[in-house]
Scaffold this motif. Structure first.
Motif, PDB file in Angstrom:
ATOM      1  N   GLU A  15      -3.649   3.809   1.737  1.00 51.36           N
ATOM      2  CA  GLU A  15      -3.226   4.481   0.358  1.00 51.36           C
ATOM      3  C   GLU A  15      -3.313   3.036  -0.682  1.00 51.36           C
ATOM      4  O   GLU A  15      -3.343   2.660  -1.975  1.00 51.36           O
ATOM      5  N   ARG A  65      -4.641  13.400  -6.658  1.00 51.71           N
ATOM      6  CA  ARG A  65      -4.112  13.471  -5.689  1.00 51.71           C
ATOM      7  C   ARG A  65      -3.981  13.099  -3.824  1.00 51.71           C
ATOM      8  O   ARG A  65      -3.230  13.433  -3.016  1.00 51.71           O
ATOM      9  N   ALA A  80      -1.304  10.342  -3.435  1.00 52.50           N
ATOM     10  CA  ALA A  80      -0.718  11.107  -3.564  1.00 52.50           C
ATOM     11  C   ALA A  80       0.347  11.680  -2.034  1.00 52.50           C
ATOM     12  O   ALA A  80       1.060  11.338  -1.286  1.00 52.50           O
ATOM     13  N   ASP A  81      -1.191  12.802  -1.865  1.00 49.79           N
ATOM     14  CA  ASP A  81      -1.054  13.061  -0.171  1.00 49.79           C
ATOM     15  C   ASP A  81      -0.866  12.298   0.358  1.00 49.79           C
ATOM     16  O   ASP A  81       0.337  11.860   2.166  1.00 49.79           O
ATOM     17  N   ALA A 126       0.094   9.076   0.541  1.00 51.50           N
ATOM     18  CA  ALA A 126       1.864   8.017  -0.030  1.00 51.50           C
ATOM     19  C   ALA A 126       2.882   9.565   0.321  1.00 51.50           C
ATOM     20  O   ALA A 126       3.452   8.828   1.498  1.00 51.50           O
ATOM     21  N   THR A 127       2.746  10.679   0.596  1.00 51.38           N
ATOM     22  CA  THR A 127       3.786  11.770   1.348  1.00 51.38           C
ATOM     23  C   THR A 127       3.472  11.580   2.814  1.00 51.38           C
ATOM     24  O   THR A 127       4.598  11.531   3.237  1.00 51.38           O
ATOM     25  N   SER A 128       2.052  11.599   3.585  1.00 48.07           N
ATOM     26  CA  SER A 128       2.654  11.089   4.759  1.00 48.07           C
ATOM     27  C   SER A 128       2.603   9.724   4.795  1.00 48.07           C
ATOM     28  O   SER A 128       3.567   9.623   6.230  1.00 48.07           O
ATOM     29  N   ARG A 129       2.424   8.646   4.332  1.00 45.78           N
ATOM     30  CA  ARG A 129       3.428   7.494   4.911  1.00 45.78           C
ATOM     31  C   ARG A 129       4.643   7.794   4.997  1.00 45.78           C
ATOM     32  O   ARG A 129       5.521   6.820   5.442  1.00 45.78           O
ATOM     33  N   LYS A 130       5.404   8.013   3.243  1.00 45.14           N
ATOM     34  CA  LYS A 130       6.996   8.717   3.447  1.00 45.14           C
ATOM     35  C   LYS A 130       7.660   8.876   4.956  1.00 45.14           C
ATOM     36  O   LYS A 130       8.321   8.706   5.450  1.00 45.14           O
ATOM     37  N   ARG A 131       6.813  10.325   5.308  1.00 44.28           N
ATOM     38  CA  ARG A 131       6.652  11.311   6.370  1.00 44.28           C
ATOM     39  C   ARG A 131       7.015  10.280   7.289  1.00 44.28           C
ATOM     40  O   ARG A 131       8.048  10.672   8.478  1.00 44.28           O
TER      41      ARG A 131
END
Length: 274
Positions: A115, A45, A48-49, A51-56
């Motif tokens: 990440e 998790r 995933a968090d 990676a989500t922040s990086r994508k944002r």
């Protein structure tokens, strides 16, 4: 050592012993494996968090880059129409976007490195969890086999709790059986000797007395026989098979000699003649 410390130590030792008896290594291993799976899930998790922040951040960088390109085009168009003031405003806004883009790119790189670290940690943890699962199953199988072998050996040797109870039950049953046999034999002897009365059938005092005398005579004959063997007395007398048991055999009477007929009496002739 104070009383409270001793009581605390005794309580802890007994509690530890009770926990040792209650603990099942297989359950402990399963619980540890479950905890490792939970940790692995948390790491995943976290990856995933991140990676989500990086994508944002990546999307924000793309948006700022698009705005930067748009301001650059607006500045060029303003210069083409002779509006230097508009071109200067566009370039000023573009400079502000450049500082934001620099900060976002630094954050993006940090998140990307984080990440990668979390991904590597997740992979290593996954390998450890898989290895632990394999070892756990091996230990559980070995423990189960050892437990079964121990129970079998205890059953064969009779030291297990269940077999011990069975053995005690058999021992008690044998003891009760021997006691009942001894009691039955004692009652038979008392009935035979006349000490107890048999109320289940008709009573014959004469026969009981004869049986008692016969038993006593048998003992006396055996005693005389033993004395004769040792040279301490004459040979025992034999009993007449037809005589009542308990009475010695009488000597056979000598056949009496024929007596002459009395005076005045003659032998009767055949046919009744005198």
């Amino acid at each position: 050592m104070s009383v409270m410390k001793r009581m605390s130590m005794i309580f802890k030792s007994k509690a530890n012993r009770a926990l040792d008896r209650m603990e099942d290594p297989r359950e402990t291993l399963d619980y540890s494996y479950q905890r490792q799976l939970e940790m692995l899930q948390k790491v995943r998790r976290g990856v995933a968090d991140v990676a989500t922040s990086r994508k944002r951040l990546e999307l924000q960088i793309q948006q700022l880059e698009q705005q930067q390109n748009k301001l650059t085009d607006q500045g060029k168009k303003a210069l083409q129409v002779g509006r230097e003031d508009l071109a200067r405003e566009a370039l000023t806004r573009r400079a502000g976007l450049d500082s934001q883009l620099s900060d976002l790119r630094v954050q993006y790189q940090n998140l990307q490195g984080e990440e990668e670290k979390l991904t590597l940690a997740s992979q290593r943890l996954q390998a450890k969890v898989d290895a632990f699962r394999t070892r756990k199953e091996t230990i559980k199988a070995t423990y189960t086999a050892a437990e079964a072998q121990t129970k079998i050996n205890e059953a064969f040797s009779g030291i297990s709790e269940e077999m011990g109870d069975v053995g005690l039950a058999i021992q008690r049953a044998e003891e009760k059986t021997e006691t009942m046999k001894a009691r039955a034999g004692a009652i038979d002897e008392l009935l035979a000797s006349g000490a107890l009365e048999d109320f289940s059938g008709p009573r014959d005092d004469i026969q009981a007395e004869l049986d008692r005398m016969g038993a006593g005579t048998g003992v006396e004959l055996e005693l005389e026989r033993m004395k004769a063997e040792l040279g301490q007395g004459p040979a025992p007398k034999q009993l007449d098979p037809g005589a009542p048991q308990g009475q010695p055999q009488q000597a056979p009477q000598q056949q009496a000699a024929p007596q002459p007929p009395a005076q005045g009496q003659w032998p009767q002739q055949p046919g009744g003649a005198q």
